[in-house]
Enzyme design. Structure first.
Site, PDB file in Angstrom:
ATOM      1  CG  ASP A  16      46.763   7.654 -19.657  1.00  0.00           C
ATOM      2  OD1 ASP A  16      46.133   9.461 -19.388  1.00  0.00           O
ATOM      3  OD2 ASP A  16      47.879   7.973 -18.616  1.00  0.00           O
ATOM      4  N   GLY A  17      46.243   9.964 -22.914  1.00  0.00           N
ATOM      5  CA  GLY A  17      46.563  11.321 -23.069  1.00  0.00           C
ATOM      6  C   GLY A  17      45.522  12.038 -23.734  1.00  0.00           C
ATOM      7  N   GLY A  19      44.409  14.241 -23.099  1.00  0.00           N
ATOM      8  CA  GLY A  19      43.566  15.537 -22.592  1.00  0.00           C
ATOM      9  C   GLY A  19      45.149  15.949 -23.247  1.00  0.00           C
ATOM     10  CD1 TRP A  21      46.657  13.647 -29.674  1.00  0.00           C
ATOM     11  CD2 TRP A  21      44.846  14.677 -29.708  1.00  0.00           C
ATOM     12  NE1 TRP A  21      45.865  13.179 -31.265  1.00  0.00           N
ATOM     13  CE2 TRP A  21      44.589  13.816 -31.118  1.00  0.00           C
ATOM     14  CE3 TRP A  21      43.243  14.982 -30.175  1.00  0.00           C
ATOM     15  CZ2 TRP A  21      43.711  14.889 -32.513  1.00  0.00           C
ATOM     16  CZ3 TRP A  21      42.652  15.884 -30.618  1.00  0.00           C
ATOM     17  CH2 TRP A  21      42.815  15.062 -31.754  1.00  0.00           C
ATOM     18  NE  ARG A  29      41.189  16.898 -19.293  1.00  0.00           N
ATOM     19  CZ  ARG A  29      42.031  16.496 -18.646  1.00  0.00           C
ATOM     20  NH1 ARG A  29      43.285  16.869 -18.920  1.00  0.00           N
ATOM     21  NH2 ARG A  29      42.481  15.294 -18.816  1.00  0.00           N
ATOM     22  CG  HIS A  33      37.628  12.452 -23.276  1.00  0.00           C
ATOM     23  ND1 HIS A  33      38.920  11.929 -22.925  1.00  0.00           N
ATOM     24  CD2 HIS A  33      37.714  13.452 -21.913  1.00  0.00           C
ATOM     25  CE1 HIS A  33      39.077  13.192 -21.464  1.00  0.00           C
ATOM     26  NE2 HIS A  33      38.810  13.028 -21.342  1.00  0.00           N
ATOM     27  CB  SER A  61      39.392   5.282 -12.749  1.00  0.00           C
ATOM     28  OG  SER A  61      39.845   6.628 -12.144  1.00  0.00           O
ATOM     29  CG  LEU A 127      36.858  -8.376 -29.841  1.00  0.00           C
ATOM     30  CD1 LEU A 127      37.877  -8.941 -28.890  1.00  0.00           C
ATOM     31  CD2 LEU A 127      36.450  -6.870 -30.145  1.00  0.00           C
ATOM     32  NE  ARG A 179      49.669   7.326 -12.903  1.00  0.00           N
ATOM     33  CZ  ARG A 179      51.145   8.938 -13.532  1.00  0.00           C
ATOM     34  NH1 ARG A 179      52.257   7.787 -13.434  1.00  0.00           N
ATOM     35  NH2 ARG A 179      50.373   9.311 -14.464  1.00  0.00           N
ATOM     36  CB  SER A 181      46.507   4.592 -13.075  1.00  0.00           C
ATOM     37  OG  SER A 181      46.860   5.144 -13.059  1.00  0.00           O
TER      38      SER A 181
HETATM   39  C1  FPP Z   1      42.272   8.939 -20.800  1.00  0.00           C
HETATM   40  O1  FPP Z   1      42.777  10.486 -21.069  1.00  0.00           O
HETATM   41  C2  FPP Z   1      40.732   9.203 -21.013  1.00  0.00           C
HETATM   42  C3  FPP Z   1      39.550   8.385 -20.037  1.00  0.00           C
HETATM   43  C4  FPP Z   1      39.787   9.313 -18.908  1.00  0.00           C
HETATM   44  C5  FPP Z   1      38.689   8.786 -20.527  1.00  0.00           C
HETATM   45  C6  FPP Z   1      38.988   7.819 -21.879  1.00  0.00           C
HETATM   46  C7  FPP Z   1      37.682   6.936 -22.384  1.00  0.00           C
HETATM   47  C8  FPP Z   1      36.911   6.758 -23.837  1.00  0.00           C
HETATM   48  C9  FPP Z   1      37.602   7.254 -24.492  1.00  0.00           C
HETATM   49  C10 FPP Z   1      35.718   7.033 -24.439  1.00  0.00           C
HETATM   50  C11 FPP Z   1      35.112   5.106 -24.454  1.00  0.00           C
HETATM   51  C12 FPP Z   1      34.232   4.570 -24.662  1.00  0.00           C
HETATM   52  C13 FPP Z   1      33.457   4.553 -25.369  1.00  0.00           C
HETATM   53  C14 FPP Z   1      31.937   3.458 -25.160  1.00  0.00           C
HETATM   54  C15 FPP Z   1      33.656   3.827 -26.884  1.00  0.00           C
HETATM   55  P1  FPP Z   1      42.980  11.286 -19.869  1.00  0.00           P
HETATM   56  O2  FPP Z   1      42.250  12.509 -20.400  1.00  0.00           O
HETATM   57  O3  FPP Z   1      43.651  11.431 -19.081  1.00  0.00           O
HETATM   58  O4  FPP Z   1      44.320  12.731 -20.481  1.00  0.00           O
HETATM   59  P2  FPP Z   1      45.291  13.337 -20.107  1.00  0.00           P
HETATM   60  O5  FPP Z   1      46.496  12.101 -19.491  1.00  0.00           O
HETATM   61  O6  FPP Z   1      46.533  13.800 -21.367  1.00  0.00           O
HETATM   62  O7  FPP Z   1      45.229  13.777 -19.034  1.00  0.00           O
END
Ligand code: FPP
Length: 226
Positions: A16-17, A19, A21, A29, A33, A61, A127, A179, A181
């Site tokens: 999480d985080g 966006g 960052w 955003r 990612h 999700s 793994l 949480r 979620s």
């Molecule tokens: C949460 O940050 C992150 C996500 C919803 C997506 C995470 C997915 C990846 C990093 C891709 C991984 C995939 C592979 C194949 C390695 P947020 O967008 O909720 O951030 P915020 O809470 O700051 O808005």
């Protein structure tokens, strides 16, 4: 860096985080990612080095489908490219790659790529890396209950998408949110939770090690007394 004192069998992570960052840097955003994928890579590498058997990530999700189309498409594309790019590393390290979730909602192209990479890494014995995509805990329990009823069974576990995978010993959630979620609702009944304020793109090997040290200090009793 010394390996952590206690190595859990299954560590799961709510990333999480990303966006926030990106926003802190005045960027889009999706940039967060992209950097988040680098954290996934670092954590998978550390888990392989330390002998963790199962490492899973809440990548997308069921609720995330409600985000703007551009972000959803960007994330799907990023996941597709990242798994393709990592295939040689998975093969070299004996990593078994698994995707779990409501696969029916994913594009045919992404599903074909997932099937291909899962097949090509199915013999990985080090793994098991699991990506939960289009997953929600309530959806999982419901689909399991339906299938159990159809089969006339009386235990739910064999019908959850996680059948055969040990329940998480440790759940880490980054970015200060505390949480679940709608993540692994059934499977986290006795999981230890570690919350950190670190945003996911800043969560690398050192931060992973700290979370494992916190886990090592926990006294797990599973409802019993010692
Ligand atoms: C949460 O940050 C992150 C996500 C919803 C997506 C995470 C997915 C990846 C990093 C891709 C991984 C995939 C592979 C194949 C390695 P947020 O967008 O909720 O951030 P915020 O809470 O700051 O808005």
């Amino acid at each position: 860096m010394n390996p952590p004192q206690v190595i859990p069998t299954h560590v799961t992570i709510i990333m999480d985080g990303n966006g926030r960052w990106a926003r802190e840097r005045g960027k889009d955003r999706i940039y967060g990612h992209f950097e988040g994928v680098e954290s996934v890579r670092a954590v998978v590498e550390a888990a392989t080095e330390w002998g963790i058997r199962y490492l899973s990530f809440f990548a997308f999700s069921e609720e995330n489908w409600g985000r703007p189309a551009a972000e959803v498409e960007g994330l799907m594309q990023l996941m597709l490219e990242s798994m393709r790019k990592e295939l040689p590393t998975f093969r070299a390290h004996g990593t078994r790659f698994v995707v779990l979730g409501n696969r029916g909602r994913l594009s045919a192209k992404l599903n074909a790529t997932i099937d291909d990479i899962m097949a090509q890494t199915a013999d990985g014995e080090a793994l098991t890396m699991i990506l939960f995509i289009s997953y929600s805990g309530k959806w999982d329990i419901l689909q399991a209950a339906r299938r159990m009823a159809e089969a006339g069974g009386d235990t739910l576990e064999p019908y959850l998408v996680t059948a055969g995978i040990p329940d998480p010993d440790l759940l880490i959630r980054t970015s200060g949110e505390k949480r679940l979620s709608n993540y692994l609702l059934w499977q986290t009944a006795y999981t230890e939770f570690v919350f950190t304020d670190t945003l996911w793109p800043d969560f690398r090997k050192e931060q992973f090690r700290s979370a494992l040290e916190e886990y090592a200090s926990r006294d797990r009793r599973f409802g019993k007394i010692k």
